[in-house]
Enzyme design. Structure first.
Site, PDB file in Angstrom:
ATOM      1  N   GLY A  45      32.793  36.431  34.583  1.00 35.38           N
ATOM      2  CA  GLY A  45      32.863  36.222  36.023  1.00 35.38           C
ATOM      3  C   GLY A  45      32.251  37.384  36.783  1.00 35.38           C
ATOM      4  O   GLY A  45      31.771  38.356  36.198  1.00 35.38           O
ATOM      5  N   ARG A 266      44.808  30.172  39.319  1.00 34.54           N
ATOM      6  CA  ARG A 266      44.817  30.156  37.859  1.00 34.54           C
ATOM      7  C   ARG A 266      46.195  29.898  37.260  1.00 34.54           C
ATOM      8  O   ARG A 266      46.324  29.208  36.251  1.00 34.54           O
ATOM      9  CB  ARG A 266      44.295  31.485  37.320  1.00 34.54           C
ATOM     10  CG  ARG A 266      42.808  31.619  37.357  1.00 34.54           C
ATOM     11  CD  ARG A 266      42.395  32.950  36.775  1.00 34.54           C
ATOM     12  NE  ARG A 266      40.957  33.098  36.777  1.00 34.54           N
ATOM     13  CZ  ARG A 266      40.344  34.214  36.445  1.00 34.54           C
ATOM     14  NH1 ARG A 266      41.046  35.280  36.105  1.00 34.54           N
ATOM     15  NH2 ARG A 266      39.026  34.287  36.462  1.00 34.54           N
TER      16      ARG A 266
END
Length: 507
Positions: A45, A266
């Site tokens: 990421g 998440r």
């Protein structure tokens, strides 16, 4: 004698070392085995930095607080977010440039995640390493496994013992130490991390009387490839660009758990997948990104595409098997926005540190930003005094030899942690883990070899996580108690100082 010794060679450690060196300080970096064996190198990421006109630091701040369930340290979170633009300039100055259009990841309001392909962490690490090679020639890199701090008769810490690659105990002296030893993924059987990351710096800090904070908060990434020999992270960016989570019959199901489905925070996505797998007695689900097309996937996610292809899955043609796995440690060594611990000359940054910026759940792509912000601020905060090495009186480290089947004990502990301090927890399971560790942890002195030291650290950190999880009886963020006490206040931090653990309303 050094002015600054950085313990750890990830992005946080390298940014600290560069900053320390450029302040004119004699600097060393102690790293565990290969320099590339760290979570920074594995980070696919990007870095969260608002760049579009419609976006702002305030919006980034609000998203961070919302993801963290309002348990974030306000002062430190402001410092993190408002340092983002300076970090972008700092990276550019060091020769690191982002080459992709910003994307949106889970729980972000705007496209603000800057990437370098799908190997952002590796490229930042490579860029900083290259900058050091060209411009910071006098930084000493020492391969070694940090063992323990040593206090002098005045209770000051100017000495660190470590194992060198020959398993000999060596001593290094410094006016300041910056701990940047990474996370704890190696405590679990399922992880996206390097298995070398076993909380060693955190255990060492705890033994030295350095405060720890929020040890119960562990983030589990929802989509980790699980069909090969090793687990492999499948970046959240794929879901940010429309990837869907499906079961073995092609059914989407995350909408049952949150209105944002794949783009929910998440913790919710990981819990939803885990719950669905348990209810349907399946060991994994699938990530479907076929709609993106082969050319786009190869150009945008070349590393992920090639890895999956090598494992027999063409993600342009078929869904890829995934499941949640341990990914990021939110808790750790308690620090302020200068990276300072409760001991004057000891600092911490990166994943081993608890700066309070993530609250109870980290917003995607804020971790690399934190590594850089706190890596730099830690080194900018160190102070150098005139200290004569002759006057540093330390006691020699006491070690003992232990006859333990380390390999099997490590694997056994990992399975126990997976079961009892994984995504779902309860009081009964936590107490089972406590009893297990109390019986297995036979170490009373520092072991005389690296493998036993690593196992001792694993036992100690696992127990600290268990104790914090037991104290926090109500679910919040990534901490999910299936026996959650609804009337319990959840807006507090767990603070550990050696054998004392308390609830604190203040960070």
């Amino acid at each position: 004698m050094y002015d600054v010794v950085v313990i750890g060679g990830g992005i946080a450690g390298l940014s600290s070392a560069i900053t320390s060196y450029e302040r004119g300080f004699k600097t060393a970096v102690l790293y565990k085995k290969e320099k590339e064996e760290n979570n920074s190198f594995k980070a696919q990421g990007g870095v969260s930095i608002p760049v579009y006109e419609e976006d702002s630091a305030q919006s980034h701040y609000v998203d961070t607080i919302n993801a963290g369930k309002n348990l974030n340290c306000i002062e430190n979170t402001h410092f993190l977010i408002h340092s983002a633009q300076d970090i972008l300039k700092w990276l550019n100055n060091k020769g690191v440039f982002f080459n992709d259009i910003p994307t949106k990841e889970a729980a972000h309001s705007y496209d603000r995640v800057l990437h370098i392909g799908d190997i952002t962490g590796r490229e930042i690490h490579r860029g900083l390493s290259e900058y050091i090679r060209k411009n910071c020639h006098d930084i000493d890199f020492i391969e070694g496994f940090a063992c323990d701090f040593s206090k002098d008769k005045y209770n000051n810490i100017y000495s660190l013992f470590y194992f060198n690659k020959n398993n000999d105990v060596k001593e290094i002296n410094s006016q300041n130490f910056i701990i940047s030893t990474g996370g704890i993924g190696g405590l679990f059987s399922s992880t996206s991390n390097s298995t070398l990351l076993t909380g060693d710096g955190i255990a060492m800090a705890w033994r030295a009387g350095i405060e720890l904070c929020d040890m119960e908060f562990i983030q589990f990434h929802p989509t980790v490839f699980c069909a090969g020999k090793n687990f492999f992270l499948i970046s959240e960016s794929l879901r940010g660009e429309g990837g869907k989570i499906i079961d073995n019959k092609g059914n989407e199901f995350l909408g049952l758990y949150h209105e944002k489905a794949e783009l929910a925070p998440r913790d919710i996505v990981s819990l939803g997948i885990t719950d669905y797998m348990e209810k349907n007695n399946i060991s994994n689900v699938y990530l479907d990104v076929r709609h993106l097309g082969k050319d786009y996937l190869i150009n945008r996610f070349p590393n992920i595409y090639q890895y999956c292809l090598n494992e027999g899955f063409d993600i342009a043609l078929q869904p890829v098997p995934v499941r949640p796995a341990c990914h990021y440690f939110i808790g750790g060594i308690k620090v302020d926005n200068n990276g300072k611990t409760n001991i004057d000359n000891i600092y911490a940054c990166g994943e081993c540190a608890a700066s309070g910026v993530h609250g109870a759940n980290r917003l995607a792509s804020n971790s690399l930003l934190e590594c850089l912000v706190y890596g730099i601020s830690s080194a900018n905060s160190v102070e150098i005094n005139k200290i004569d090495k002759i006057n540093i009186l330390t006691s020699k480290i006491k070690t003992a030899k232990y006859n333990v089947d380390v390999f099997s004990k490590k694997n056994e502990l990992k399975e126990m942690n997976e079961k009892y301090i994984g995504i779902k927890r309860n009081s009964k399971g936590l107490l089972i883990l406590k009893d297990y560790i109390d019986k297995q942890n036979i170490y009373t002195l520092i072991p005389s070899d690296q493998e036993n030291l690593c196992l001792m650290n694993m036992y100690q950190v696992s127990k600290l996580i268990m104790q914090s999880a037991l104290l926090r009886e109500k679910s919040i963020g990534v901490h999910k108690r299936i026996d959650s006490v609804d009337n319990e206040n959840s807006q507090f931090h767990t603070i550990i100082n050696q054998n004392t653990i308390i609830k604190s309303l203040n960070f």
